[in-house]
Scaffold this active site. Structure first.
Site, short mmCIF file in Angstrom:
data_model
loop_
_atom_site.label_atom_id
_atom_site.label_comp_id
_atom_site.label_asym_id
_atom_site.label_seq_id
_atom_site.Cartn_x
_atom_site.Cartn_y
_atom_site.Cartn_z
CB ALA A 125 -45.04 1.17 33.73
CD GLU A 240 -33.19 -0.30 31.45
OE1 GLU A 240 -33.61 0.39 32.39
OE2 GLU A 240 -33.43 -1.52 31.34
NE ARG A 241 -28.66 -3.37 33.54
CZ ARG A 241 -28.73 -4.59 34.06
NH1 ARG A 241 -27.90 -5.54 33.63
NH2 ARG A 241 -29.63 -4.87 34.98
NE ARG A 266 -12.51 32.67 42.42
CZ ARG A 266 -13.00 33.72 43.07
NH1 ARG A 266 -13.35 34.80 42.39
NH2 ARG A 266 -13.15 33.69 44.37
CD GLN A 336 -14.38 20.67 47.55
OE1 GLN A 336 -15.54 20.37 47.78
NE2 GLN A 336 -13.61 21.28 48.44
N GLY A 364 -31.23 0.26 37.16
CA GLY A 364 -30.39 -0.72 37.86
C GLY A 364 -29.31 0.01 38.64
CD GLU A 367 -25.31 0.23 45.43
OE1 GLU A 367 -24.63 1.08 46.03
OE2 GLU A 367 -26.20 0.52 44.59
#
Length: 379
Positions: A125, A240-241, A266, A336, A364, A367
């Site tokens: 947190a 973390e990243r 398809r 798409q 994060g 940016e």
């Protein structure tokens, strides 16, 4: 992850893939485990991952872990994400566990890390209504009483997995210095004065508001050093990243494979739509970007294992930026290529998109990652 895997890692990845295919291989299975895609974490399935010994993949053997490294954790995250295994609690758990491993007391490590191996979920947190990217602006305050007890008041927001966590690693203000006045605390579930309220999102129940009112914690609840929280946070950002990057790499791979499978089958104008140059070139570009991202994530993970005391702010931010932006791009382009069917809940692409779009915000923003990368070049 390809040819640079060891035999042991290749076998591990194959085992995770087999588990995912067996337990989550059909849409019916995934819907049953996730309430139709509205839940990212299934406690029962998570306990089965614990029974297999996989949740301690990068934790020390002395606490019940496997003793593996960052590359092994990234491999697990990538494969479970690709296999759509609803173990969303693992990513915050492994990020938080590494903080306890580095900075926790022996008692905290034995309690928390052994719990992770058994299947406990952890949460961290940091963010507040007025402090997101600028973590140093947080206002949740902890004051120390004469007997050493800490009293905490404040609010946290966007806290992933707080609702199912055995404990929360709480960052609170203990001093007036913006960065030098932060401290980490071990906050067990069920502590009086803590209220957790879910925040509904386009992906369902993942994040929460956490309200703390006159919360009292013993003196030994501090994780690491008093007023040392900022440095401790910075020390864990590479993991973390990187873990977030591995997770989104797996999602990008899955969305790509789903899209390719669709355009192969398809037919329009008498032939599969994937044979038209516009789509064939799009597939080629996405495949190339996925392979570049895979190599980047793998290389940074290996560097983290080879030099455990070194921080990799540039490389970890590059991996997080590249993988999350790629996951968003692949899911949008996948939708798409699939046309209207990509937008329906009959197929998984809309589910992939909902999981991907927030990845460029949490952990994060893109940016912030670009800003970190730029600063490493002296800018």
């Amino acid at each position: 992850m390809g040819s640079r895997l060891t035999e042991e890692q290749a076998a591990f990845a194959a085992a995770v893939r087999d588990f995912a295919k067996r337990e989550c291989g059909t849409r019916e299975q995934r819907d049953a485990l996730t309430d139709g895609g509205r839940e990212a974490h299934h406690p029962g399935l998570y306990r089965r991952l614990a029974d297999l010994g996989w949740l301690g993949v990068c934790l020390p053997e002395e606490y019940g872990g496997s003793g593996g490294g960052t590359a092994d954790a990234c491999l697990f995250l990538e494969e479970t994400s690709y296999g759509m295994v609803p173990c969303g609690g693992f990513i915050t758990t492994v990020i938080t566990a590494k903080a306890y491993e580095r900075f926790g007391s022996e008692r905290q490590r034995r309690e928390v890390l052994s719990g992770v191996v058994r299947g406990d979920v952890l949460a961290v947190a940091m963010s507040e209504p007025g402090a997101g990217s600028d973590v140093g602006a947080l206002r949740c305050r902890a004051r120390r009483e004469r007997d050493g007890t800490w009293v905490i008041d404040g609010q946290k927001t966007w806290i992933s997995n707080a609702h199912c966590a055995a404990s929360i690693l709480l960052v609170a203000r203990t001093g007036e210095d913006k960065h030098g006045g932060l401290t980490m605390f071990h906050l067990p579930a069920g502590t009086p004065g803590v209220e957790i309220r879910g925040i509904e999102t386009m992906r369902g129940r993942e994040v929460n508001d956490v309200y703390l009112t006159d919360v009292r914690l013993p003196a030994d609840s501090v994780v690491g050093e008093v007023n040392g929280g900022w440095k401790q946070l910075m020390a864990g950002l590479n993991h973390e990243r990187l873990f977030l990057a591995a997770n989104m790499l797996g999602l990008a791979r899955r969305a790509f494979d789903d899209a390719v499978a669709y355009v192969r089958e398809r037919e329009q104008f008498g032939r599969p739509v994937g044979t038209f140059q516009a789509l064939r070139h799009r597939v080629a570009d996405l495949a190339t970007e996925i392979e570049c991202t895979r190599l980047l994530v793998r290389e940074v993970a290996l560097d983290c294992d080879a030099y455990p005391e070194k921080l990799f702010p540039r490389e970890a931010s590059m991996a997080k930026l590249k993988a999350t932006e790629l996951a968003k791009r692949v899911t949008l382009e996948g939708m798409q290529m699939m046309g209207g069917y990509g937008y329906t809940t009959e197929f998984d692409m809309e589910r992939h998109l909902r999981a991907a779009v927030v990845s460029t915000v949490y952990g994060g923003t893109s940016e912030i990652q670009r800003d970190v990368i730029g600063k490493t070049y002296g800018l």
